[in-house]
Design a protein around this motif. Structure first.
Motif, PDB file in Angstrom:
ATOM      1  N   CYS A  92       0.852  -1.191   0.000  1.00 13.93           N
ATOM      2  CA  CYS A  92       0.000   0.000   0.000  1.00 13.93           C
ATOM      3  C   CYS A  92       0.882   1.234   0.000  1.00 13.93           C
ATOM      4  O   CYS A  92       2.077   1.173   0.289  1.00 13.93           O
ATOM      5  CB  CYS A  92      -0.919   0.011   1.230  1.00 13.93           C
ATOM      6  N   GLY A  93       0.267   2.362  -0.342  1.00 12.25           N
ATOM      7  CA  GLY A  93       0.927   3.647  -0.171  1.00 12.25           C
ATOM      8  C   GLY A  93       0.638   4.146   1.233  1.00 12.25           C
ATOM      9  O   GLY A  93      -0.490   4.028   1.714  1.00 12.25           O
ATOM     10  N   MET A 180      -5.985  -0.829  -3.345  1.00 11.40           N
ATOM     11  CA  MET A 180      -7.014  -0.776  -4.386  1.00 11.40           C
ATOM     12  C   MET A 180      -7.969  -1.969  -4.333  1.00 11.40           C
ATOM     13  O   MET A 180      -8.719  -2.183  -5.279  1.00 11.40           O
ATOM     14  CB  MET A 180      -6.359  -0.693  -5.772  1.00 11.40           C
ATOM     15  N   ASP A 204       5.555   2.728  -0.371  1.00 13.37           N
ATOM     16  CA  ASP A 204       5.949   4.111  -0.655  1.00 13.37           C
ATOM     17  C   ASP A 204       5.027   4.997   0.171  1.00 13.37           C
ATOM     18  O   ASP A 204       4.031   4.516   0.702  1.00 13.37           O
ATOM     19  CB  ASP A 204       5.796   4.434  -2.161  1.00 13.37           C
TER      20      ASP A 204
HETATM   21  N1  HPA Z   1      -2.142   3.770  -4.374  1.00 13.91           N
HETATM   22  C1  HPA Z   1      -1.137   4.646  -4.296  1.00 13.91           C
HETATM   23  N2  HPA Z   1       0.099   4.315  -3.992  1.00 13.91           N
HETATM   24  C2  HPA Z   1       0.351   3.034  -3.730  1.00 13.91           C
HETATM   25  C3  HPA Z   1      -0.653   2.077  -3.781  1.00 13.91           C
HETATM   26  C4  HPA Z   1      -1.972   2.478  -4.129  1.00 13.91           C
HETATM   27  O1  HPA Z   1      -2.913   1.674  -4.202  1.00 13.91           O
HETATM   28  N3  HPA Z   1      -0.087   0.889  -3.490  1.00 13.91           N
HETATM   29  C5  HPA Z   1       1.225   1.127  -3.258  1.00 13.91           C
HETATM   30  N4  HPA Z   1       1.483   2.424  -3.408  1.00 13.91           N
END
Ligand code: HPA
Length: 235
Positions: A92-93, A180, A204
């Motif tokens: 994930c971000g 997502m 990230d």
């Molecule tokens: N969205 C934005 N940045 C990300 C995501 C995401 O789903 N997954 C990893 N970095």
């Protein structure tokens, strides 16, 4: 027996399935953690494997990217292959300033900008929440590791777009990160009366691009994410 997106026999899947987005990652996880892994489906390259961990059956299968793809696979697994538990293991971000790249998030709830759950119960803003039992098992396995965070995420439809100011507002509300898929998976589990959980490694940070890690550091933290997911799956 085949469904439109899975070609496997009844009983080919274990009651619990770990689901990374990437089918190649599903293969790597299967080869790393399962005893005697066997390929049970490969329709559209969406690889699924079943084996055992400490004698307990466990499957690993890709979900693809995004809520429509994840919904298709989780629905078919739960409705046609008698899968009772799905544990998403992904990346994930980061959004919250408390979360650093490499940290693990146990997503007990998932906000979303997607319409998929909005369509489920007319007039209702559906609450996309994880199975309490699975979340508890994952958190217990973390044993006070301060790189593991427990809270909400957002499952967005866009990877490359967000309305101005939305990410900061989410941070203000304590949202830990963005993926997502999770919200849709929680919706399918509710529809089917089954269990779902999402455990993510922060790859990230959307509001702090300074906290990058080496590939080695990322892999190590992914081990924590995977360990918590397996603990939940087999609990
Ligand atoms: N969205 C934005 N940045 C990300 C995501 C995401 O789903 N997954 C990893 N970095």
């Amino acid at each position: 027996m085949s469904t439109p997106h899975i070609a496997a026999e009844p009983g080919d899947f274990a009651p619990a399935v770990l689901m990374p987005g990437d089918p190649k990652r599903a293969q790597r996880i299967a080869e790393t953690i399962l005893d005697s892994p066997r390929l049970v489906t490969d329709v559209r390259g969406m690889l699924g494997f079943t084996g055992t961990v400490d004698g307990q059956p466990l499957s690993v299968m890709g979900s693809g990217m995004g809520q429509p793809s994840a919904t298709i696979y989780v629905t078919e697994l739960m409705k046609f292959f008698d899968v009772h538990r799905v544990i998403r293991v992904g990346t994930c971000g980061g959004i919250s300033p408390k979360v650093h790249v490499g940290d693990t998030i146990v997503a007990i709830g998932a906000h979303t900008d997607s319409a998929m759950n909005q369509l489920r119960i007319p007039g209702v803003n559906f609450s996309a929440v994880a199975s309490f039992n699975l979340a508890r098992a994952a958190v217990e396995a973390a044993t006070e590791d301060d790189t593991v965070h427990v809270g909400t995420i957002i499952s967005r439809d866009h990877f490359y777009f967000a309305p101005d100011g939305q990410t900061q507002r989410l941070a203000d509300y304590g949202v830990l990160g963005v993926d997502m898929e999770a919200a849709a998976m929680y919706g399918v589990a509710a529809e089917c009366g089954r269990e779902a959980l999402t455990v993510l490694t922060c790859s990230d940070h959307l509001l702090d691009s300074s906290s990058d890690m080496t590939a080695q550091e990322r892999e190590t933290q992914f081990e924590t994410t995977l360990r918590l997911a397996v603990a939940a799956a087999l609990s």
